[in-house]
Design a protein around this motif. Sequence first.
Motif, PDB file in Angstrom:
ATOM      1  N   PRO A 189       0.825  -1.214   0.000  1.00  0.00           N
ATOM      2  CA  PRO A 189       0.000   0.000   0.000  1.00  0.00           C
ATOM      3  C   PRO A 189       0.859   1.265   0.000  1.00  0.00           C
ATOM      4  CG  PRO A 189      -0.063  -1.109   2.135  1.00  0.00           C
ATOM      5  CD  PRO A 189       0.623  -2.037   1.208  1.00  0.00           C
ATOM      6  N   PRO A 190       0.340   2.349  -0.562  1.00  0.00           N
ATOM      7  CA  PRO A 190       1.141   3.565  -0.728  1.00  0.00           C
ATOM      8  C   PRO A 190       1.615   4.180   0.571  1.00  0.00           C
ATOM      9  CG  PRO A 190      -1.164   3.949  -1.336  1.00  0.00           C
ATOM     10  CD  PRO A 190      -0.994   2.481  -1.187  1.00  0.00           C
ATOM     11  N   PHE A 191       0.946   3.893   1.705  1.00  0.00           N
ATOM     12  CA  PHE A 191       1.399   4.502   2.953  1.00  0.00           C
ATOM     13  C   PHE A 191       2.791   4.014   3.349  1.00  0.00           C
ATOM     14  CE2 PHE A 191      -1.144   0.836   4.539  1.00  0.00           C
ATOM     15  CZ  PHE A 191      -0.207   0.197   5.322  1.00  0.00           C
ATOM     16  N   VAL A 192       3.210   2.846   2.878  1.00  0.00           N
ATOM     17  CA  VAL A 192       4.549   2.353   3.213  1.00  0.00           C
ATOM     18  C   VAL A 192       5.617   3.263   2.613  1.00  0.00           C
ATOM     19  CG1 VAL A 192       6.168   0.440   2.994  1.00  0.00           C
ATOM     20  CG2 VAL A 192       3.746  -0.029   3.427  1.00  0.00           C
ATOM     21  N   ASP A 193       5.544   3.496   1.315  1.00  0.00           N
ATOM     22  CA  ASP A 193       6.537   4.352   0.667  1.00  0.00           C
ATOM     23  C   ASP A 193       6.456   5.791   1.180  1.00  0.00           C
ATOM     24  OD1 ASP A 193       7.577   2.298  -0.843  1.00  0.00           O
ATOM     25  OD2 ASP A 193       6.264   2.668  -2.548  1.00  0.00           O
ATOM     26  N   ALA A 194       5.233   6.256   1.472  1.00  0.00           N
ATOM     27  CA  ALA A 194       5.084   7.621   1.983  1.00  0.00           C
ATOM     28  C   ALA A 194       5.804   7.789   3.308  1.00  0.00           C
ATOM     29  CB  ALA A 194       3.598   7.964   2.135  1.00  0.00           C
ATOM     30  N   ARG A 195       5.741   6.799   4.153  1.00  0.00           N
ATOM     31  CA  ARG A 195       6.394   6.892   5.459  1.00  0.00           C
ATOM     32  C   ARG A 195       7.906   6.751   5.335  1.00  0.00           C
ATOM     33  NH1 ARG A 195       1.860   3.781   9.172  1.00  0.00           N
ATOM     34  NH2 ARG A 195       0.312   5.454   9.018  1.00  0.00           N
ATOM     35  N   ILE A 196       8.361   5.956   4.398  1.00  0.00           N
ATOM     36  CA  ILE A 196       9.799   5.861   4.163  1.00  0.00           C
ATOM     37  C   ILE A 196      10.345   7.218   3.714  1.00  0.00           C
ATOM     38  CG2 ILE A 196      11.563   4.848   2.668  1.00  0.00           C
ATOM     39  CD1 ILE A 196       9.864   2.257   2.707  1.00  0.00           C
ATOM     40  N   GLU A 197       9.650   7.863   2.808  1.00  0.00           N
ATOM     41  CA  GLU A 197      10.081   9.185   2.352  1.00  0.00           C
ATOM     42  C   GLU A 197      10.018  10.204   3.483  1.00  0.00           C
ATOM     43  OE1 GLU A 197      11.571   9.878  -0.544  1.00  0.00           O
ATOM     44  OE2 GLU A 197      11.457   7.696  -0.747  1.00  0.00           O
ATOM     45  N   ALA A 198       9.019  10.095   4.350  1.00  0.00           N
ATOM     46  CA  ALA A 198       8.926  10.999   5.494  1.00  0.00           C
ATOM     47  C   ALA A 198      10.128  10.835   6.414  1.00  0.00           C
ATOM     48  CB  ALA A 198       7.630  10.749   6.262  1.00  0.00           C
ATOM     49  N   VAL A 199      10.529   9.592   6.653  1.00  0.00           N
ATOM     50  CA  VAL A 199      11.709   9.330   7.486  1.00  0.00           C
ATOM     51  C   VAL A 199      12.956   9.979   6.885  1.00  0.00           C
ATOM     52  CG1 VAL A 199      13.325   7.505   8.173  1.00  0.00           C
ATOM     53  CG2 VAL A 199      10.880   7.253   8.632  1.00  0.00           C
ATOM     54  N   LYS A 200      13.127   9.844   5.592  1.00  0.00           N
ATOM     55  CA  LYS A 200      14.312  10.411   4.949  1.00  0.00           C
ATOM     56  C   LYS A 200      14.352  11.932   5.098  1.00  0.00           C
ATOM     57  CE  LYS A 200      14.832   6.692   1.552  1.00  0.00           C
ATOM     58  NZ  LYS A 200      14.836   6.334   0.107  1.00  0.00           N
ATOM     59  N   ARG A 201      13.193  12.578   4.973  1.00  0.00           N
ATOM     60  CA  ARG A 201      13.147  14.032   5.167  1.00  0.00           C
ATOM     61  C   ARG A 201      13.429  14.397   6.627  1.00  0.00           C
ATOM     62  NH1 ARG A 201       8.456  13.371   1.960  1.00  0.00           N
ATOM     63  NH2 ARG A 201       7.165  13.572   3.843  1.00  0.00           N
ATOM     64  N   GLU A 202      12.830  13.669   7.535  1.00  0.00           N
ATOM     65  CA  GLU A 202      12.984  13.978   8.959  1.00  0.00           C
ATOM     66  C   GLU A 202      14.415  13.796   9.434  1.00  0.00           C
ATOM     67  OE1 GLU A 202       8.437  12.628  10.211  1.00  0.00           O
ATOM     68  OE2 GLU A 202      10.171  11.418  10.799  1.00  0.00           O
ATOM     69  N   ARG A 203      15.056  12.705   9.028  1.00  0.00           N
ATOM     70  CA  ARG A 203      16.416  12.482   9.519  1.00  0.00           C
ATOM     71  C   ARG A 203      17.364  13.559   9.011  1.00  0.00           C
ATOM     72  NH1 ARG A 203      17.397   6.913   6.064  1.00  0.00           N
ATOM     73  NH2 ARG A 203      18.175   7.912   4.158  1.00  0.00           N
ATOM     74  N   ALA A 204      17.135  14.079   7.794  1.00  0.00           N
ATOM     75  CA  ALA A 204      17.973  15.160   7.281  1.00  0.00           C
ATOM     76  C   ALA A 204      17.776  16.429   8.115  1.00  0.00           C
ATOM     77  CB  ALA A 204      17.647  15.432   5.817  1.00  0.00           C
TER      78      ALA A 204
END
Length: 347
Positions: free
Chosen positions: A250-265
């Motif tokens: 489901p699309p929420f998986v990739d959306a959360r992965i991208e959110a993590v990448k933004r947050e960690r930066a």
Amino acid sequence: MPRLSGPIELKLDANEGRPPPADWLGPVLEAAAGEVHRYPKPATLEARLASRLGVDPARVLVTAGGDEGIERAVRTYAPGATLVSPSPTFEMFSVYAGLYGARVRSVPWGPPRGPESFPVQDFVAALNDAAPPVGLAAVVTPNSPTGLSASKDDLSAVLSAAQALSPAPLVLLDHAYVEFSETDLTAFALTHPHCLVVRTFSKAYGLAGLRVGYLAGHPEVIRVLRNQGTPYPFSRLSLAVALRLVEDHPPFVDARIEAVKRERARIAELFRERGHEATSSEANFVWVRVRGEGAAEKLWRGLGDRGIAVRFFDRAIPEYLRITCPADPGDEQRLLEALTELVEDRT
């Protein structure tokens, strides 16, 4: 280990992912509820995972989280032998080694005691001169708690060194956080008969509470490890949710992965701008050195007073904190506001 005194509403100390949305998860659990009286059978999930990996189902074994897969490997290949692993790293390697009579040979990787690049020469040297001989070598990438990643060339060098030994030890590739990384070594690892890959649904998929992971490797290695555990270490509900995630992605998986990448930066940048240090993490967390005597513990307690828990390593690594990325805009804002207030400027 000291404890936080107040109530915690935002738990960012265990690298847990966000759960699937209730409107997605509810129907999956409801559909599986009628079968809870049956013993769980992982064959369908193993077949789906094998198809995704492009291998035969005989090369995949579902386990109760990645931890149980690691435990089976240590119990099978490490007793009376040496287990080589990075340091610092996932603490269960040393715990399982102690349980099953293995000697741990640690190779420093990342702050505070080693380089940020994978110490491939030191790792290979540890394989070659360990006493007793190596039974299991763990390449944990991205590594916890540092978030650092090894390259394909690094893994290739370790595998070549292991294969040159007699008998050749098993190389375990712990890829628990790989969904957050730019470097997925799974396909390459599966071309090598002496490499075992560990994956999990606990992090990117948010199923830490359901305990589902899997191993992928040579059919004979998987056959041996399958016989080393209990027949039903997971629940039927756990398998149902994991299977639907694999089938639907489901699309929420990739959306959360991208959110993590933004947050960690953003989190890393905040610390660096104020004169502290942060590794280039490729996991779902940020590993920071908080400069100043007692500053890490002070920040940890300050966040705790605001209902936010992050990981403090106490005497083991007293200047460092590991902060899980929340993968949620509201929680991210709450965390960043607290850090902005509490992180002292050391520039």
